[in-house]
Design a protein around this motif. Structure first.
Motif, PDB file in Angstrom:
ATOM      1  N   GLY A  28       0.765  -1.197   0.067  1.00  0.00           N
ATOM      2  CA  GLY A  28       0.228   0.182   0.094  1.00  0.00           C
ATOM      3  C   GLY A  28       0.899   1.167   0.081  1.00  0.00           C
ATOM      4  O   GLY A  28       0.605   1.994  -0.827  1.00  0.00           O
ATOM      5  N   ASP A  29       1.938   1.377   0.564  1.00  0.00           N
ATOM      6  CA  ASP A  29       2.581   2.422   0.820  1.00  0.00           C
ATOM      7  C   ASP A  29       3.495   2.654  -0.305  1.00  0.00           C
ATOM      8  O   ASP A  29       3.535   3.793  -0.876  1.00  0.00           O
ATOM      9  CB  ASP A  29       3.708   2.208   2.226  1.00  0.00           C
ATOM     10  CG  ASP A  29       3.150   2.415   3.542  1.00  0.00           C
ATOM     11  OD1 ASP A  29       1.965   2.729   3.528  1.00  0.00           O
ATOM     12  OD2 ASP A  29       3.729   1.907   4.438  1.00  0.00           O
ATOM     13  N   TYR A  30       3.900   1.534  -1.005  1.00  0.00           N
ATOM     14  CA  TYR A  30       4.667   1.735  -2.569  1.00  0.00           C
ATOM     15  C   TYR A  30       3.602   2.385  -3.381  1.00  0.00           C
ATOM     16  O   TYR A  30       3.868   3.465  -4.291  1.00  0.00           O
ATOM     17  CB  TYR A  30       4.929   0.461  -2.970  1.00  0.00           C
ATOM     18  CG  TYR A  30       5.413   0.544  -4.522  1.00  0.00           C
ATOM     19  CD1 TYR A  30       6.713   1.144  -4.927  1.00  0.00           C
ATOM     20  CD2 TYR A  30       4.572  -0.006  -5.463  1.00  0.00           C
ATOM     21  CE1 TYR A  30       6.670   1.488  -6.259  1.00  0.00           C
ATOM     22  CE2 TYR A  30       4.671  -0.029  -6.702  1.00  0.00           C
ATOM     23  CZ  TYR A  30       5.696   0.614  -7.269  1.00  0.00           C
ATOM     24  OH  TYR A  30       5.876   0.835  -8.494  1.00  0.00           O
ATOM     25  N   LEU A  31       2.256   1.963  -3.616  1.00  0.00           N
ATOM     26  CA  LEU A  31       1.303   2.416  -4.505  1.00  0.00           C
ATOM     27  C   LEU A  31       1.225   3.830  -4.345  1.00  0.00           C
ATOM     28  O   LEU A  31       0.943   4.729  -5.218  1.00  0.00           O
ATOM     29  CB  LEU A  31       0.333   1.495  -4.659  1.00  0.00           C
ATOM     30  CG  LEU A  31       0.256   0.159  -5.068  1.00  0.00           C
ATOM     31  CD1 LEU A  31      -0.991  -0.684  -4.856  1.00  0.00           C
ATOM     32  CD2 LEU A  31       0.847   0.068  -6.558  1.00  0.00           C
ATOM     33  N   LYS A  32       1.010   4.214  -3.097  1.00  0.00           N
ATOM     34  CA  LYS A  32       0.863   5.612  -2.741  1.00  0.00           C
ATOM     35  C   LYS A  32       1.835   6.422  -2.973  1.00  0.00           C
ATOM     36  O   LYS A  32       1.663   7.570  -3.607  1.00  0.00           O
ATOM     37  CB  LYS A  32       0.400   5.849  -1.024  1.00  0.00           C
ATOM     38  CG  LYS A  32      -0.883   5.252  -0.806  1.00  0.00           C
ATOM     39  CD  LYS A  32      -1.380   5.439   0.787  1.00  0.00           C
ATOM     40  CE  LYS A  32      -2.492   4.789   1.016  1.00  0.00           C
ATOM     41  NZ  LYS A  32      -2.631   4.896   2.505  1.00  0.00           N
ATOM     42  N   SER A  33       3.231   6.226  -2.634  1.00  0.00           N
ATOM     43  CA  SER A  33       4.178   7.028  -3.120  1.00  0.00           C
ATOM     44  C   SER A  33       4.589   6.815  -4.587  1.00  0.00           C
ATOM     45  O   SER A  33       4.835   7.967  -5.068  1.00  0.00           O
ATOM     46  CB  SER A  33       5.530   6.284  -2.398  1.00  0.00           C
ATOM     47  OG  SER A  33       5.484   6.064  -1.044  1.00  0.00           O
TER      48      SER A  33
ATOM     49  N   ASP B 154       2.046   7.003  -6.752  1.00  0.00           N
ATOM     50  CA  ASP B 154       1.284   8.109  -7.376  1.00  0.00           C
ATOM     51  C   ASP B 154       1.554   9.318  -7.129  1.00  0.00           C
ATOM     52  O   ASP B 154       1.546  10.303  -7.835  1.00  0.00           O
ATOM     53  CB  ASP B 154      -0.197   7.895  -6.660  1.00  0.00           C
ATOM     54  CG  ASP B 154      -0.793   6.588  -7.319  1.00  0.00           C
ATOM     55  OD1 ASP B 154      -0.382   6.068  -8.088  1.00  0.00           O
ATOM     56  OD2 ASP B 154      -1.744   6.160  -6.483  1.00  0.00           O
ATOM     57  N   ARG B 155       2.190   9.692  -5.769  1.00  0.00           N
ATOM     58  CA  ARG B 155       2.717  11.154  -5.541  1.00  0.00           C
ATOM     59  C   ARG B 155       3.922  11.266  -6.576  1.00  0.00           C
ATOM     60  O   ARG B 155       3.942  12.496  -6.873  1.00  0.00           O
ATOM     61  CB  ARG B 155       3.103  11.270  -4.061  1.00  0.00           C
ATOM     62  CG  ARG B 155       2.031  11.096  -3.119  1.00  0.00           C
ATOM     63  CD  ARG B 155       2.358  11.598  -1.696  1.00  0.00           C
ATOM     64  NE  ARG B 155       3.377  10.788  -1.081  1.00  0.00           N
ATOM     65  CZ  ARG B 155       3.346   9.727  -0.585  1.00  0.00           C
ATOM     66  NH1 ARG B 155       1.963   9.112  -0.203  1.00  0.00           N
ATOM     67  NH2 ARG B 155       4.387   9.053   0.093  1.00  0.00           N
TER      68      ARG B 155
ATOM     69  N   LEU C 227      11.484   9.028  -4.814  1.00  0.00           N
ATOM     70  CA  LEU C 227      12.235   7.937  -5.512  1.00  0.00           C
ATOM     71  C   LEU C 227      13.115   7.474  -4.538  1.00  0.00           C
ATOM     72  O   LEU C 227      13.150   6.224  -4.146  1.00  0.00           O
ATOM     73  CB  LEU C 227      12.934   7.900  -6.865  1.00  0.00           C
ATOM     74  CG  LEU C 227      13.471   6.526  -7.257  1.00  0.00           C
ATOM     75  CD1 LEU C 227      12.621   5.712  -7.525  1.00  0.00           C
ATOM     76  CD2 LEU C 227      14.080   7.217  -8.803  1.00  0.00           C
ATOM     77  N   HIS C 228      13.634   8.141  -3.890  1.00  0.00           N
ATOM     78  CA  HIS C 228      14.879   7.863  -2.627  1.00  0.00           C
ATOM     79  C   HIS C 228      13.919   7.144  -1.588  1.00  0.00           C
ATOM     80  O   HIS C 228      14.257   6.216  -0.830  1.00  0.00           O
ATOM     81  CB  HIS C 228      15.432   9.139  -2.369  1.00  0.00           C
ATOM     82  CG  HIS C 228      16.725   8.413  -1.533  1.00  0.00           C
ATOM     83  ND1 HIS C 228      16.539   8.572   0.131  1.00  0.00           N
ATOM     84  CD2 HIS C 228      17.975   8.294  -1.696  1.00  0.00           C
ATOM     85  CE1 HIS C 228      17.596   7.788   0.540  1.00  0.00           C
ATOM     86  NE2 HIS C 228      18.518   7.840  -0.288  1.00  0.00           N
ATOM     87  N   ASP C 229      12.706   7.673  -1.091  1.00  0.00           N
ATOM     88  CA  ASP C 229      12.067   7.160  -0.040  1.00  0.00           C
ATOM     89  C   ASP C 229      11.683   5.636  -0.455  1.00  0.00           C
ATOM     90  O   ASP C 229      11.663   4.738   0.438  1.00  0.00           O
ATOM     91  CB  ASP C 229      10.760   8.036  -0.051  1.00  0.00           C
ATOM     92  CG  ASP C 229      11.183   9.322   0.737  1.00  0.00           C
ATOM     93  OD1 ASP C 229      12.109   9.365   1.139  1.00  0.00           O
ATOM     94  OD2 ASP C 229      10.171  10.167   0.651  1.00  0.00           O
ATOM     95  N   ILE C 230      11.016   5.605  -1.736  1.00  0.00           N
ATOM     96  CA  ILE C 230      10.682   3.960  -2.090  1.00  0.00           C
ATOM     97  C   ILE C 230      11.866   3.307  -2.072  1.00  0.00           C
ATOM     98  O   ILE C 230      11.810   2.036  -1.809  1.00  0.00           O
ATOM     99  CB  ILE C 230      10.235   4.275  -3.812  1.00  0.00           C
ATOM    100  CG1 ILE C 230       8.761   5.140  -3.583  1.00  0.00           C
ATOM    101  CG2 ILE C 230       9.915   2.943  -4.224  1.00  0.00           C
ATOM    102  CD1 ILE C 230       8.171   5.255  -4.948  1.00  0.00           C
TER     103      ILE C 230
END
Length: 738
Positions: free
Chosen positions: A52-57, A59-60, A74-77
């Motif tokens: 879930g967190d990946y898909l939200k990041s 989209d942002r 991208l660094h956060d992902i």
């Protein structure tokens, strides 16, 4: 359960696809069991938790308007995803001979040189989301306070080739992460642009546990750079290679059994249906002809299975519904397990009739009228085939088999034998993927039976074997690489008391079987009887040793060709000079060495041409461009000779399969591949009759003694126009078989 292809792309055969489909999950079962015990702390479970967190990041990131914001997201992902996979990020400027790159992490060996590099593939504001790829994105420049991209003419594909892997001390691994993709790239496989591509939205969107496990197994730190022991990806690579040979070994056994089935079915038709009075005695000529025809028939099927499994080659129109459902072998494979419930179904000839129609299509092309390039227009028929008029598909080669009808009950067994691997305690049976066998493995299957022969049992025959502990011959085509293996008694691991049917066989008349002990005449507790009149296709006695028919393992072929070419391909050899080299194989078999030489020369040409032009071939076009070069070399630069005429025919097919690409012509090798004895040479010298007449050629008489005389050269007479035959290209060429 087969390997989940959805979301993971095995680009350009990073591993054998059949291995991934049928074997990988079994090889990973111990790792999967450990993860099951770890529960929510296991890598696959943690991947699921971050979906879930990946898909939200993501989209942002796509909605962000500035490069700085996109790189930060991208660094956060990367921190979350790669952290779960076991990596620690530590940004640095990676200094290379041709420049510096900003990377997210660099793992080094004890010598201080890079082993694995992790880099980000940002989604630039000026890029189209539909066309974005990780390899097509631009790297981040090093030494800037805020994110900055390299120039427009440097993308990650170029950077990997010219900067990272071209360095004096290149890393072995490169992991490239973008908002939609994670790429695992190995230096040794990058020359053919092979990689593993993980489609992140697909993987996290499906939330498939099997897919999470496969991702963790193939992309995690412990699988690529373990603290101790062999890396899992290296182990899988070795298993993939061995599995391809294991499947080819199954095909060798299947091919021999299928030839016996077809031969005996042909005999049955002539005896019972055609009412021909044949085989009242052991007709050696007829047995030899039937052996050759059955072998040719089976080679055609193998060839077609391979072609239909590779639609990207552009020849077999397997994607056309009319061909797939009406003519293809793939359609017949779907019938392999259909129950034949009535006598009409069992004794009908639908499968054989379909195969004969397909052979005719290949020989004549479809539609039959072709254009100047050899290809026919579709003309509303849904597909087209260029005529493939190589010697293997000549209708005249099957005089016996074209005069009989083979029943469905037999042909279904043949299709099944060629469709399914056998499986055993170590690997399960599965549908054979011909696309992933490769030309070398297919060649090993071809050549395994070249020294076999068929014969009719003149009386009831018993098969015998050496008693346990006695010396026995075993085939050693790929002894180190086949999954089968053998023990010192000549038995293979196919069964502790089963003699290898590819090994030399011994038969004795029923009247003599009493002279043999039970250890010599019993197979799994029962004698093996071959009734009078049966067609038997085996390697008899020392036939293999006398014919010298041995297949060279691929690893040895590759090594020998590499060092043979090393003296010709100096560091300063221009790329265009490679296309002028001539390759000759005087004992070519099915062209294993010729094909390996073509592969290595084509690879060397492309690498040098890219360096000379300062350009790189796009990842998606590399395989196509390599096939174009291979076709040129195969069609103009290679020559071969073999004593076995069937081997010469196989070499034709093998070279074409190795070099074909979509839009290519069907080459004609009539002036390049010959059946003959290369040790004799092309001179025609002869002794006179007097020199060879008993009592005339006496020692001391130099004029008459053939041991002292020199044979006289006989000049070849020039060919007349009537001695020439047209080639498929329209050229007039001497008939090599005349």
């Amino acid at each position: 359960m087969s390997f989940p292809l959805t979301g993971i792309d095995n680009a350009n055969d990073f591993y054998s696809q059949h291995y991934l489909d049928e074997v990988l999950e079994n090889d990973l079962k111990d790792l999967y069991a450990r993860w099951s015990e770890e529960g929510s702390a296991a890598t696959p479970a943690r991947l699921r938790q971050m979906a879930g967190d990946y898909l939200k990041s993501r989209d942002r990131l796509i909605k962000a308007r500035t490069l700085e914001d996109r790189v930060a997201l991208l660094h956060d992902i990367a921190e979350r995803l790669l952290g779960v996979l076991g990596y620690r990020l530590q940004a640095e400027s990676l200094e290379l001979e041709e420049g510096a790159l900003q990377v997210a992490a660099c793992y080094r060996g004890s010598d201080g040189h890079p082993l694995l590099v992790i880099a980000l593939a940002p989604f630039a504001p000026d890029e189209d989301a539909e066309e974005w790829t990780a390899l097509g994105s631009r790297p981040l420049q090093a030494g800037h306070g805020e994110p900055a991209l390299m120039s427009d003419d440097v993308d990650w594909e170029t950077a990997a080739t010219k900067l990272v892997f071209a360095d004096a001390h290149p890393p072995r691994w490169l992991l490239l992460l973008g908002h939609d993709e994670l790429l695992v790239i190995e230096r040794a496989k990058w020359s053919r642009k092979a990689l593993l591509r993980f489609d992140l939205p697909e993987i996290f969107g499906l939330r498939d546990d099997t897919l999470f496990r496969a991702t963790a197994a193939l992309a995690s730190f412990e699988s690529i750079l373990p603290v101790e022991g062999t890396a899992l990806l290296d182990t899988l690579d070795g298993h993939s290679h061995k599995h391809a040979y294991g499947v080819s070994t199954d095909l060798k056994y299947a091919l021999r059994e299928a030839i016996e089935l077809i031969g005996n079915e042909a005999i049955r038709h002539k005896r019972l249906i055609a009412k021909e009075k044949v085989f009242d005695r052991n007709d050696l000529d007829l047995a030899a002809q039937l052996s050759e025809e059955c072998l040719v028939f089976m080679y055609r099927l193998l060839f077609l299975f391979y072609l239909e499994a590779r639609p990207e080659l552009g020849y077999a129109p397997i994607q056309a519904a009319a061909y797939l459902k009406g003519y293809s072998l793939e359609h017949l494979r779907d019938l392999e397990n259909v129950a034949l419930q009535t006598p009409e179904a069992e004794d009908g000839t639908y499968i054989h009739d379909s195969i004969r129609i397909l052979f005719d299509l290949l020989w004549n092309g479809f539609p039959a009228q072709t254009d100047s390039l050899g290809f026919a227009g579709a003309l509303g028929n849904g597909f087209r085939l260029a005529p493939l008029q190589g010697h293997l598909f000549d209708p005249a080669r099957l005089k016996i088999l074209n005069s009989v009808k083979l029943r469905n009950r037999v042909m279904q067994q043949v299709i099944r034998l060629l469709s399914l691997s056998k499986g055993d305690q170590r690997r399960r049976a599965g549908r054979i993927s011909y696309a992933q066998l490769g030309i070398n493995q297919l060649g090993a299957v071809y050549e395994a039976l070249l020294s076999f022969r068929g014969f009719f049992a003149e009386e009831d025959l018993y098969e015998v074997k050496p008693a346990k502990g006695a010396a026995a011959s075993t085939p050693d085509d790929e002894a180190d690489e086949d999954d089968e293996g053998s023990d010192d008694s000549g038995r293979t691991r196919r069964g502790r008391d089963e003699i290898d049917p590819l090994a030399p066989a011994w038969f004795v008349p029923a009247s003599r079987i009493k002279d043999y002990s039970n250890a010599e005449k019993l197979f799994d507790g029962e004698p093996r009887l071959h009734p009078r009149g049966k067609f038997i296709y085996r390697l008899a006695g020392r036939e293999r040793e006398k014919s010298a028919s041995y297949y060279t393992p691929e690893v040895l072929t590759r090594c020998l060709v590499k060092y043979a070419l090393k003296e010709l391909l100096k560091g300063d050899t221009p790329a265009d000079d490679i296309l002028k080299l001539t390759v000759c194989e005087p004992a070519m078999g099915s062209a294993a060495f010729l094909n390996e030489a073509i592969d290595q020369l084509a690879e060397a040409y492309l690498q040098r041409k890219q360096q000379e032009l300062g350009q790189t071939i796009d990842h998606d076009r590399y395989s196509f461009e390599k096939q174009r070069v291979k076709m040129y070399i195969a069609d103009t630069n290679v020559f071969g000779v073999d004593l076995n005429p069937i081997a010469t025919n196989l070499a034709e097919v093998s070279l074409w399969l190795n070099a074909i690409f979509e839009g290519a012509h069907v080459p004609w090798f009539g002036l390049q591949l010959f059946n003959g004895n290369s040790l004799v040479g092309c001179r025609r010298d002869a002794f006179s009759t007097a020199q060879l007449t008993p009592g005339r050629g006496e020692a001391g008489n130099a004029e008459l003694d053939w041991r002292a005389a020199v044979p006289q050269r006989i000049a070849f007479e020039p060919l007349s126009p009537a001695d020439a035959v047209p080639s498929p290209s329209g050229r007039r060429c001497p008939d090599r078989d005349g």
